[in-house]
Write an enzyme that holds these catalytic residues in place. Sequence first.
Site, PDB file in Angstrom:
ATOM      1  N   SER A  80       0.824  -1.218   0.000  1.00 30.95           N
ATOM      2  CA  SER A  80       0.000   0.000   0.000  1.00 30.95           C
ATOM      3  C   SER A  80       0.856   1.265   0.000  1.00 30.95           C
ATOM      4  O   SER A  80       0.587   2.213  -0.750  1.00 30.95           O
ATOM      5  CB  SER A  80      -0.904   0.016   1.228  1.00 30.95           C
ATOM      6  N   CYS A 119      -1.583  -5.726   3.104  1.00 34.07           N
ATOM      7  CA  CYS A 119      -2.989  -5.345   3.270  1.00 34.07           C
ATOM      8  C   CYS A 119      -3.898  -6.030   2.259  1.00 34.07           C
ATOM      9  O   CYS A 119      -4.899  -6.647   2.618  1.00 34.07           O
ATOM     10  CB  CYS A 119      -3.132  -3.826   3.158  1.00 34.07           C
ATOM     11  N   CYS A 165      -5.424  -7.009   5.727  1.00 35.52           N
ATOM     12  CA  CYS A 165      -6.714  -6.327   5.953  1.00 35.52           C
ATOM     13  C   CYS A 165      -7.850  -6.833   5.066  1.00 35.52           C
ATOM     14  O   CYS A 165      -8.943  -7.124   5.555  1.00 35.52           O
ATOM     15  CB  CYS A 165      -6.574  -4.828   5.688  1.00 35.52           C
ATOM     16  N   LYS A 189      -8.760 -10.697   5.354  1.00 33.05           N
ATOM     17  CA  LYS A 189      -9.273 -10.845   6.728  1.00 33.05           C
ATOM     18  C   LYS A 189     -10.703 -10.312   6.824  1.00 33.05           C
ATOM     19  O   LYS A 189     -11.599 -10.965   7.355  1.00 33.05           O
ATOM     20  CB  LYS A 189      -8.326 -10.102   7.680  1.00 33.05           C
ATOM     21  N   TYR A 205      -4.223  -7.429  17.792  1.00 37.41           N
ATOM     22  CA  TYR A 205      -5.208  -7.287  16.712  1.00 37.41           C
ATOM     23  C   TYR A 205      -5.475  -8.626  16.013  1.00 37.41           C
ATOM     24  O   TYR A 205      -6.603  -9.051  15.842  1.00 37.41           O
ATOM     25  CB  TYR A 205      -4.663  -6.350  15.629  1.00 37.41           C
ATOM     26  N   GLU A 228      -8.869 -10.893  15.957  1.00 35.19           N
ATOM     27  CA  GLU A 228      -9.656 -10.944  14.719  1.00 35.19           C
ATOM     28  C   GLU A 228      -9.822 -12.386  14.235  1.00 35.19           C
ATOM     29  O   GLU A 228     -10.920 -12.818  13.875  1.00 35.19           O
ATOM     30  CB  GLU A 228      -8.999 -10.066  13.652  1.00 35.19           C
ATOM     31  N   ARG A 257      -0.719 -13.474  27.404  1.00 34.26           N
ATOM     32  CA  ARG A 257       0.209 -13.480  28.558  1.00 34.26           C
ATOM     33  C   ARG A 257      -0.092 -12.374  29.564  1.00 34.26           C
ATOM     34  O   ARG A 257       0.259 -12.478  30.727  1.00 34.26           O
ATOM     35  CB  ARG A 257       1.655 -13.424  28.089  1.00 34.26           C
ATOM     36  N   ARG A 307      -3.242  -5.015  24.810  1.00 33.99           N
ATOM     37  CA  ARG A 307      -2.404  -4.116  25.615  1.00 33.99           C
ATOM     38  C   ARG A 307      -2.287  -2.766  24.904  1.00 33.99           C
ATOM     39  O   ARG A 307      -2.118  -2.721  23.679  1.00 33.99           O
ATOM     40  CB  ARG A 307      -1.002  -4.727  25.787  1.00 33.99           C
ATOM     41  N   GLY A 346       2.905 -10.694  16.808  1.00 32.02           N
ATOM     42  CA  GLY A 346       3.589  -9.508  16.311  1.00 32.02           C
ATOM     43  C   GLY A 346       4.238  -9.734  14.953  1.00 32.02           C
ATOM     44  O   GLY A 346       4.285 -10.851  14.434  1.00 32.02           O
ATOM     45  N   ASP A 355       5.468  -0.249   7.284  1.00 28.19           N
ATOM     46  CA  ASP A 355       5.786  -1.183   8.370  1.00 28.19           C
ATOM     47  C   ASP A 355       7.280  -1.444   8.538  1.00 28.19           C
ATOM     48  O   ASP A 355       7.725  -1.789   9.634  1.00 28.19           O
ATOM     49  CB  ASP A 355       5.077  -2.540   8.141  1.00 28.19           C
ATOM     50  N   HIS A 384     -31.351   9.607  15.292  1.00 26.06           N
ATOM     51  CA  HIS A 384     -32.171   8.645  16.031  1.00 26.06           C
ATOM     52  C   HIS A 384     -32.978   7.751  15.114  1.00 26.06           C
ATOM     53  O   HIS A 384     -33.502   8.246  14.127  1.00 26.06           O
ATOM     54  CB  HIS A 384     -33.113   9.436  16.948  1.00 26.06           C
ATOM     55  N   GLU A 389     -25.708   7.822  18.261  1.00 29.13           N
ATOM     56  CA  GLU A 389     -26.208   9.021  18.941  1.00 29.13           C
ATOM     57  C   GLU A 389     -25.800   9.048  20.411  1.00 29.13           C
ATOM     58  O   GLU A 389     -25.760  10.103  21.037  1.00 29.13           O
ATOM     59  CB  GLU A 389     -27.729   9.143  18.814  1.00 29.13           C
TER      60      GLU A 389
HETATM   61  P1  NDP Z   1       0.353  -7.066  18.224  1.00 29.59           P
HETATM   62  O1  NDP Z   1       1.620  -6.398  18.550  1.00 29.59           O
HETATM   63  O2  NDP Z   1      -0.881  -6.262  18.103  1.00 29.59           O
HETATM   64  O3  NDP Z   1       0.068  -8.207  19.287  1.00 29.59           O
HETATM   65  C1  NDP Z   1       1.007  -9.199  19.561  1.00 29.59           C
HETATM   66  C2  NDP Z   1       0.474 -10.055  20.683  1.00 29.59           C
HETATM   67  O4  NDP Z   1       1.325 -11.175  20.885  1.00 29.59           O
HETATM   68  C3  NDP Z   1       0.405  -9.324  22.013  1.00 29.59           C
HETATM   69  O5  NDP Z   1      -0.739  -9.744  22.702  1.00 29.59           O
HETATM   70  C4  NDP Z   1       1.670  -9.798  22.718  1.00 29.59           C
HETATM   71  O6  NDP Z   1       1.566  -9.768  24.114  1.00 29.59           O
HETATM   72  C5  NDP Z   1       1.740 -11.227  22.227  1.00 29.59           C
HETATM   73  N1  NDP Z   1       3.067 -11.813  22.274  1.00 29.59           N
HETATM   74  C6  NDP Z   1       4.195 -11.345  21.719  1.00 29.59           C
HETATM   75  N2  NDP Z   1       5.217 -12.193  21.948  1.00 29.59           N
HETATM   76  C7  NDP Z   1       4.712 -13.226  22.651  1.00 29.59           C
HETATM   77  C8  NDP Z   1       5.266 -14.412  23.197  1.00 29.59           C
HETATM   78  N3  NDP Z   1       6.554 -14.704  23.049  1.00 29.59           N
HETATM   79  N4  NDP Z   1       4.467 -15.246  23.882  1.00 29.59           N
HETATM   80  C9  NDP Z   1       3.159 -14.952  24.044  1.00 29.59           C
HETATM   81  N5  NDP Z   1       2.572 -13.851  23.553  1.00 29.59           N
HETATM   82  C10 NDP Z   1       3.342 -13.001  22.860  1.00 29.59           C
HETATM   83  O7  NDP Z   1       0.660  -7.884  16.887  1.00 29.59           O
HETATM   84  P2  NDP Z   1      -0.261  -8.586  15.816  1.00 29.59           P
HETATM   85  O8  NDP Z   1       0.567  -9.688  15.299  1.00 29.59           O
HETATM   86  O9  NDP Z   1      -1.613  -8.874  16.358  1.00 29.59           O
HETATM   87  O10 NDP Z   1      -0.440  -7.462  14.702  1.00 29.59           O
HETATM   88  C11 NDP Z   1       0.697  -6.736  14.219  1.00 29.59           C
HETATM   89  C12 NDP Z   1       0.308  -5.322  13.886  1.00 29.59           C
HETATM   90  O11 NDP Z   1      -0.413  -5.313  12.679  1.00 29.59           O
HETATM   91  C13 NDP Z   1      -0.624  -4.661  14.902  1.00 29.59           C
HETATM   92  O12 NDP Z   1       0.074  -4.068  15.962  1.00 29.59           O
HETATM   93  C14 NDP Z   1      -1.337  -3.650  14.061  1.00 29.59           C
HETATM   94  O13 NDP Z   1      -0.598  -2.453  14.033  1.00 29.59           O
HETATM   95  C15 NDP Z   1      -1.372  -4.281  12.691  1.00 29.59           C
HETATM   96  N6  NDP Z   1      -2.709  -4.839  12.423  1.00 29.59           N
HETATM   97  C16 NDP Z   1      -3.769  -3.990  12.327  1.00 29.59           C
HETATM   98  C17 NDP Z   1      -5.030  -4.475  12.101  1.00 29.59           C
HETATM   99  C18 NDP Z   1      -6.187  -3.530  12.008  1.00 29.59           C
HETATM  100  O14 NDP Z   1      -5.958  -2.343  11.816  1.00 29.59           O
HETATM  101  N7  NDP Z   1      -7.427  -3.996  12.173  1.00 29.59           N
HETATM  102  C19 NDP Z   1      -5.297  -5.896  11.932  1.00 29.59           C
HETATM  103  C20 NDP Z   1      -4.123  -6.708  12.071  1.00 29.59           C
HETATM  104  C21 NDP Z   1      -2.880  -6.182  12.311  1.00 29.59           C
HETATM  105  P3  NDP Z   1       1.907  -8.440  24.946  1.00 29.59           P
HETATM  106  O15 NDP Z   1       0.798  -7.483  24.688  1.00 29.59           O
HETATM  107  O16 NDP Z   1       1.972  -8.929  26.343  1.00 29.59           O
HETATM  108  O17 NDP Z   1       3.216  -7.945  24.418  1.00 29.59           O
END
Ligand code: NDP
Length: 458
Positions: free
Chosen positions: A14, A42, A47, A50, A176, A180, A197, A203, A260, A301, A434, A439
């Site tokens: 994108s 995306c 996106c 999904k 995210y 999802e 975790r 978070r 992540g 990214d 309404h 609203e």
């Molecule tokens: P996120 O960073 O959102 O979430 C990663 C999750 O994995 C967190 O809950 C994290 O826990 C957990 N985690 C990381 N390492 C470990 C581990 N070793 N053991 C257990 N749990 C772990 O990443 P995503 O992969 O969900 O998405 C990546 C990015 O892509 C998002 O941040 C977002 O910016 C983008 N995205 C946006 C969307 C949208 O706009 N609708 C849809 C999908 C992705 P903790 O919180 O404790 O660190």
Amino acid sequence: MAFDFDLFTIGAGSGGVAASRRAASYGARVAICEGSRVGGTCVIRGCVPKKLLVYGGQFRDAFEDAVGFGWRVTPPEFDWATLRDNKDREIDRLNQVYISMLERSGVKLMADYGQLIDDHTVEVSGQRFSAGKILIATGGRPVLPPIPGMEHAITSNEALELATLPEAMTIIGGGYIAIEFASIFNALGVAVTMMVRGDAPLRGFDGDIRAAVSRELRARGIDLRTGTRPVAVTAAAAGFVVHAQDGTAIPAGQVMAATGRSPNTRGLGLDDVGVAVDGQGAVMVDGWSRTSAKTIYAIGDVTNRIQLTPVAIAEGRAFAETHFNENPMQVDYANIPTAVFATPPVGTVGLSEDQARAQGHEVDIYRSRFRPMKNTLSGRDEQTLMKLVVDRTSDRVLGCHMVGVDAPEIVQGLAIALNCGATKRQFDRTIGLHPSAAEEFVTMRDKVPAPAPVSAPA
Ligand code: NDP
């Protein structure tokens, strides 16, 4: 010195496509290379596919809810292969649309990965091209946590392409993507366990949103386990077992890691041309998307600023405006709305209550929880949550948060209000539409009582 191109973009997702097309529209000679499919995360594996699966899952609620509105519905049957293949056809179509858009814009597309040779040269398929400026827009990819047996886990890439749906799936992570996909597979009939975790998913989001999402995921039968993390994944007769730190073992036909994403920089040759990366491997840039090499820029990214498609597009367009239209432009990262397409979805813009307090604001909180009108006849036990975080001194609305049907559609409009500096008084003066859920955002009158002050230790 005459270059082959004014701009060479590496990566046709994108951000890269937006930057290249905008630059070409101002007369720049632009080339772009892409080793995977044009469209990037995306369009091809994020996106868009999904959201098509989210739509697919929503029919489950529609069939169930219809009964209360007088429809006699014979038990519907779901066929994963049909949804997956129709989704793939749509992605193929969009991929072609992106290719045609580049062609129509006069951008030269090269179908392979690119490598930096020096600060004016990119090599693609063994051929070298010179360019006045180079833009790195290579995006990111899912990362697997370094845990024994994690190679058994799929990521969102494979989850979109499953040959068959498993009976049970364990999803690791609470961000995210985890939420999802948990919502999608739950709606499609898979028994989903989530391993989070922290003490709640999402978070960084507002605490009330995290609690509401936890409630709704559990109400739908998702086994949301908090305070738990995997220490090993082993193969079993009927799939895999995820072993948690507390000794529990969770069997499932499929394990998905949504833990992540990490920047795509491998093989780019960043070291050779002096482009610095941070501790996470992301290309370091300033507010103008400049890297440490003078003629090389990076957006999206791969820079790990905010991993959202519209942000990458905005960064790409700002880059093109600055360099090819004499219109210096930086992206404003305040009040970026975002959504989590769970069932029900989350929409949010601005500061969470905790962030506002941490930034020194004295805040008033307005919160509303209600049963959406549609659920009266359907009998569905699903609540909507809306929340406003308001600065007490200036009356400015600092944050709008929602969990409920249409939250992303509603919050997009509120993001404009926040960017215009809207006050709570201006929200209150706005006449509600309404009957709608939206609203409620202009009719919230009662402040949530402030938390009791913590008394000083004697
Ligand atoms: P996120 O960073 O959102 O979430 C990663 C999750 O994995 C967190 O809950 C994290 O826990 C957990 N985690 C990381 N390492 C470990 C581990 N070793 N053991 C257990 N749990 C772990 O990443 P995503 O992969 O969900 O998405 C990546 C990015 O892509 C998002 O941040 C977002 O910016 C983008 N995205 C946006 C969307 C949208 O706009 N609708 C849809 C999908 C992705 P903790 O919180 O404790 O660190």
